[in-house]
Design a protein around this motif. Structure first.
Motif, PDB file in Angstrom:
ATOM      1  N   PRO A 138       0.803  -1.236   0.000  1.00 60.38           N
ATOM      2  CA  PRO A 138       0.000   0.000   0.000  1.00 60.38           C
ATOM      3  C   PRO A 138       0.833   1.283   0.000  1.00 60.38           C
ATOM      4  O   PRO A 138       0.422   2.282  -0.560  1.00 60.38           O
ATOM      5  N   VAL A 139       2.008   1.249   0.610  1.00 58.86           N
ATOM      6  CA  VAL A 139       2.861   2.448   0.623  1.00 58.86           C
ATOM      7  C   VAL A 139       3.340   2.761  -0.798  1.00 58.86           C
ATOM      8  O   VAL A 139       3.369   3.925  -1.215  1.00 58.86           O
ATOM      9  N   ALA A 140       3.683   1.725  -1.547  1.00 59.82           N
ATOM     10  CA  ALA A 140       4.088   1.934  -2.948  1.00 59.82           C
ATOM     11  C   ALA A 140       2.922   2.480  -3.767  1.00 59.82           C
ATOM     12  O   ALA A 140       3.112   3.319  -4.654  1.00 59.82           O
ATOM     13  N   LEU A 141       1.700   2.033  -3.461  1.00 57.72           N
ATOM     14  CA  LEU A 141       0.519   2.534  -4.172  1.00 57.72           C
ATOM     15  C   LEU A 141       0.306   4.023  -3.884  1.00 57.72           C
ATOM     16  O   LEU A 141      -0.018   4.790  -4.790  1.00 57.72           O
ATOM     17  N   LEU A 144       2.818   5.859  -5.944  1.00 52.30           N
ATOM     18  CA  LEU A 144       2.435   5.825  -7.360  1.00 52.30           C
ATOM     19  C   LEU A 144       1.276   6.779  -7.639  1.00 52.30           C
ATOM     20  O   LEU A 144       1.282   7.499  -8.641  1.00 52.30           O
ATOM     21  N   LEU A 145       0.287   6.803  -6.734  1.00 52.42           N
ATOM     22  CA  LEU A 145      -0.843   7.716  -6.903  1.00 52.42           C
ATOM     23  C   LEU A 145      -0.397   9.177  -6.866  1.00 52.42           C
ATOM     24  O   LEU A 145      -0.860   9.996  -7.670  1.00 52.42           O
ATOM     25  N   LEU A 146       0.513   9.506  -5.972  1.00 49.70           N
ATOM     26  CA  LEU A 146       1.019  10.880  -5.905  1.00 49.70           C
ATOM     27  C   LEU A 146       1.814  11.244  -7.156  1.00 49.70           C
ATOM     28  O   LEU A 146       1.745  12.372  -7.650  1.00 49.70           O
ATOM     29  N   LEU A 147       2.548  10.289  -7.699  1.00 50.63           N
ATOM     30  CA  LEU A 147       3.299  10.522  -8.939  1.00 50.63           C
ATOM     31  C   LEU A 147       2.344  10.769 -10.109  1.00 50.63           C
ATOM     32  O   LEU A 147       2.525  11.708 -10.895  1.00 50.63           O
ATOM     33  N   VAL A 148       1.303   9.961 -10.207  1.00 49.75           N
ATOM     34  CA  VAL A 148       0.305  10.131 -11.268  1.00 49.75           C
ATOM     35  C   VAL A 148      -0.422  11.462 -11.106  1.00 49.75           C
ATOM     36  O   VAL A 148      -0.651  12.192 -12.081  1.00 49.75           O
TER      37      VAL A 148
END
Length: 197
Positions: A138-141, A144-148
Protein backbone atom coordinates in the motif's frame (compact mmCIF):
# COMPACT_ATOMS: atom_id res chain seq x y z
CA UNK A 1 -20.05 22.10 -47.60
CA UNK A 2 -17.98 18.98 -46.97
CA UNK A 3 -16.94 18.14 -43.40
CA UNK A 4 -14.44 15.45 -42.47
CA UNK A 5 -13.19 14.21 -39.09
CA UNK A 6 -9.76 12.64 -38.93
CA UNK A 7 -6.15 13.46 -38.20
CA UNK A 8 -3.56 15.78 -39.68
CA UNK A 9 0.22 15.62 -39.51
CA UNK A 10 3.30 17.01 -41.19
CA UNK A 11 5.27 14.77 -43.58
CA UNK A 12 7.97 12.92 -41.65
CA UNK A 13 6.32 13.66 -38.31
CA UNK A 14 4.73 10.61 -36.63
CA UNK A 15 2.57 12.80 -34.33
CA UNK A 16 -1.06 13.00 -35.53
CA UNK A 17 -3.44 15.70 -34.35
CA UNK A 18 -7.20 15.04 -34.24
CA UNK A 19 -8.79 17.57 -36.56
CA UNK A 20 -11.92 18.62 -38.43
CA UNK A 21 -11.49 19.48 -42.10
CA UNK A 22 -14.11 21.67 -43.78
CA UNK A 23 -14.27 22.45 -47.50
CA UNK A 24 -16.81 25.22 -48.09
CA UNK A 25 -17.22 28.51 -49.96
CA UNK A 26 -14.02 27.98 -51.95
CA UNK A 27 -11.89 27.54 -48.83
CA UNK A 28 -10.22 24.73 -46.90
CA UNK A 29 -10.30 25.05 -43.12
CA UNK A 30 -8.56 22.72 -40.65
CA UNK A 31 -9.25 23.04 -36.93
CA UNK A 32 -8.43 21.08 -33.79
CA UNK A 33 -10.90 21.59 -30.94
CA UNK A 34 -11.44 25.36 -30.69
CA UNK A 35 -8.19 26.25 -32.49
CA UNK A 36 -8.00 26.93 -36.25
CA UNK A 37 -4.83 25.41 -37.67
CA UNK A 38 -5.33 26.91 -41.12
CA UNK A 39 -7.83 28.53 -43.49
CA UNK A 40 -6.82 28.73 -47.16
CA UNK A 41 -8.49 29.48 -50.53
CA UNK A 42 -8.87 26.35 -52.68
CA UNK A 43 -7.17 28.04 -55.66
CA UNK A 44 -3.68 27.44 -54.28
CA UNK A 45 -4.27 23.91 -52.96
CA UNK A 46 -3.61 20.53 -54.54
CA UNK A 47 -4.51 17.13 -53.12
CA UNK A 48 -3.24 13.65 -53.90
CA UNK A 49 -4.47 10.47 -52.25
CA UNK A 50 -1.66 8.13 -51.23
CA UNK A 51 -1.59 5.01 -49.03
CA UNK A 52 -0.83 7.01 -45.86
CA UNK A 53 -3.56 9.62 -46.41
CA UNK A 54 -4.56 12.60 -48.50
CA UNK A 55 -1.47 14.73 -49.18
CA UNK A 56 -2.52 18.37 -49.28
CA UNK A 57 -0.10 20.92 -50.73
CA UNK A 58 -0.75 24.53 -49.70
CA UNK A 59 1.90 26.74 -51.27
CA UNK A 60 5.18 25.59 -49.76
CA UNK A 61 3.43 23.78 -46.90
CA UNK A 62 2.49 20.09 -47.02
CA UNK A 63 0.04 18.24 -44.78
CA UNK A 64 -1.04 14.62 -44.60
CA UNK A 65 -4.74 14.39 -43.76
CA UNK A 66 -6.15 10.99 -42.77
CA UNK A 67 -9.93 10.69 -43.02
CA UNK A 68 -12.30 7.74 -43.58
CA UNK A 69 -12.97 8.82 -47.20
CA UNK A 70 -9.77 10.37 -48.61
CA UNK A 71 -11.00 10.36 -52.23
CA UNK A 72 -14.06 12.38 -51.27
CA UNK A 73 -11.78 14.89 -49.54
CA UNK A 74 -9.49 15.11 -52.58
CA UNK A 75 -12.50 15.59 -54.85
CA UNK A 76 -13.88 18.29 -52.58
CA UNK A 77 -10.55 20.11 -52.63
CA UNK A 78 -10.47 19.92 -56.41
CA UNK A 79 -8.54 16.84 -57.48
CA UNK A 80 -11.51 15.88 -59.68
CA UNK A 81 -10.85 18.84 -62.04
CA UNK A 82 -8.09 16.85 -63.73
CA UNK A 83 -10.69 15.00 -65.75
CA UNK A 84 -11.59 11.35 -66.22
CA UNK A 85 -8.94 8.80 -66.98
CA UNK A 86 -6.33 10.41 -64.79
CA UNK A 87 -4.06 7.74 -63.30
CA UNK A 88 -3.83 9.41 -59.93
CA UNK A 89 -7.64 9.49 -59.77
CA UNK A 90 -7.82 5.78 -60.56
CA UNK A 91 -5.09 5.05 -58.05
CA UNK A 92 -6.88 7.05 -55.36
CA UNK A 93 -10.17 5.25 -56.04
CA UNK A 94 -8.35 1.95 -55.50
CA UNK A 95 -7.25 3.24 -52.09
CA UNK A 96 -10.77 4.26 -50.97
CA UNK A 97 -11.90 2.02 -48.10
CA UNK A 98 -14.81 -0.11 -49.21
CA UNK A 99 -14.09 0.50 -52.89
CA UNK A 100 -14.77 -2.38 -55.24
CA UNK A 101 -11.14 -2.15 -56.36
CA UNK A 102 -9.89 -2.47 -52.81
CA UNK A 103 -8.29 -5.81 -52.12
CA UNK A 104 -6.93 -7.02 -48.84
CA UNK A 105 -6.90 -9.99 -46.56
CA UNK A 106 -10.14 -10.84 -44.86
CA UNK A 107 -9.97 -10.37 -41.09
CA UNK A 108 -9.83 -13.66 -39.27
CA UNK A 109 -11.08 -14.01 -35.70
CA UNK A 110 -8.43 -15.13 -33.19
CA UNK A 111 -10.70 -15.76 -30.25
CA UNK A 112 -12.73 -13.74 -27.86
CA UNK A 113 -9.78 -11.76 -26.44
CA UNK A 114 -9.01 -10.20 -29.83
CA UNK A 115 -12.51 -8.71 -29.95
CA UNK A 116 -12.21 -6.92 -26.58
CA UNK A 117 -11.33 -3.24 -27.12
CA UNK A 118 -7.84 -2.20 -26.05
CA UNK A 119 -9.28 0.37 -23.62
CA UNK A 120 -11.07 -2.36 -21.67
CA UNK A 121 -7.93 -4.51 -21.59
CA UNK A 122 -5.86 -1.59 -20.23
CA UNK A 123 -8.57 -0.68 -17.70
CA UNK A 124 -8.73 -4.26 -16.40
CA UNK A 125 -4.95 -4.53 -16.16
CA UNK A 126 -4.74 -1.20 -14.30
CA UNK A 127 -7.49 -2.22 -11.86
CA UNK A 128 -5.72 -5.53 -11.15
CA UNK A 129 -2.40 -3.74 -10.60
CA UNK A 130 -3.99 -1.25 -8.19
CA UNK A 131 -5.74 -4.06 -6.29
CA UNK A 132 -2.48 -6.03 -6.00
CA UNK A 133 -0.57 -2.96 -4.79
CA UNK A 134 -3.33 -2.09 -2.30
CA UNK A 135 -3.09 -5.58 -0.79
CA UNK A 136 0.66 -6.26 -0.91
CA UNK A 137 2.33 -2.82 -1.06
CA UNK A 138 0.00 0.00 0.00
CA UNK A 139 2.86 2.45 0.62
CA UNK A 140 4.09 1.93 -2.95
CA UNK A 141 0.52 2.53 -4.17
CA UNK A 142 0.39 5.87 -2.30
CA UNK A 143 3.66 6.90 -3.93
CA UNK A 144 2.43 5.82 -7.36
CA UNK A 145 -0.84 7.72 -6.90
CA UNK A 146 1.02 10.88 -5.90
CA UNK A 147 3.30 10.52 -8.94
CA UNK A 148 0.31 10.13 -11.27
CA UNK A 149 -1.45 13.08 -9.61
CA UNK A 150 1.61 15.27 -10.11
CA UNK A 151 1.78 14.34 -13.81
CA UNK A 152 -1.94 15.07 -14.26
CA UNK A 153 -1.72 18.45 -12.51
CA UNK A 154 1.38 19.55 -14.44
CA UNK A 155 -0.09 18.48 -17.78
CA UNK A 156 -3.40 20.21 -17.02
CA UNK A 157 -1.62 23.42 -16.02
CA UNK A 158 0.51 23.33 -19.17
CA UNK A 159 -2.66 22.84 -21.22
CA UNK A 160 -4.14 25.99 -19.70
CA UNK A 161 -0.98 28.01 -20.33
CA UNK A 162 -0.06 26.73 -23.80
CA UNK A 163 -2.75 26.24 -26.50
CA UNK A 164 -0.38 24.02 -28.52
CA UNK A 165 -0.18 21.60 -25.59
CA UNK A 166 -3.97 21.73 -25.22
CA UNK A 167 -4.60 20.63 -28.82
CA UNK A 168 -2.16 17.74 -28.44
CA UNK A 169 -4.18 16.25 -25.59
CA UNK A 170 -6.75 13.55 -26.40
CA UNK A 171 -10.30 14.86 -26.87
CA UNK A 172 -11.54 13.53 -23.52
CA UNK A 173 -8.64 14.96 -21.53
CA UNK A 174 -9.19 18.70 -21.42
CA UNK A 175 -6.92 20.73 -19.12
CA UNK A 176 -9.73 21.31 -16.59
CA UNK A 177 -10.52 17.56 -16.50
CA UNK A 178 -6.84 16.73 -15.98
CA UNK A 179 -6.60 19.13 -13.04
CA UNK A 180 -9.82 17.79 -11.53
CA UNK A 181 -8.61 14.22 -11.96
CA UNK A 182 -5.24 15.14 -10.44
CA UNK A 183 -6.92 16.62 -7.36
CA UNK A 184 -9.12 13.51 -7.03
CA UNK A 185 -6.05 11.24 -7.19
CA UNK A 186 -4.30 13.34 -4.50
CA UNK A 187 -7.35 12.98 -2.24
CA UNK A 188 -7.44 9.21 -2.87
CA UNK A 189 -3.73 8.96 -2.03
CA UNK A 190 -4.22 10.91 1.20
CA UNK A 191 -7.19 8.77 2.25
CA UNK A 192 -5.19 5.61 1.56
CA UNK A 193 -2.16 6.97 3.46
CA UNK A 194 -4.31 7.79 6.50
CA UNK A 195 -5.97 4.36 6.40
CA UNK A 196 -2.68 2.46 6.42
CA UNK A 197 -1.01 4.69 9.04
Amino acid sequence: MERFKGTVRLPGDPFELSAVVIVADGRLSISAREHTLGDWPLDGISADVQPDGCHVQVGHEALIVTVPHPVRLADAIGAGRMGPGNESRIRSEALEPGSRHHEGPEPSPHGILSRIPLVWKLTTATALLIAALAIFAPVALVGLLLLVATALLITGAMGFLDPFTAVRLPDLLTPSRLIGLGVAVVVAALVLAVSIA
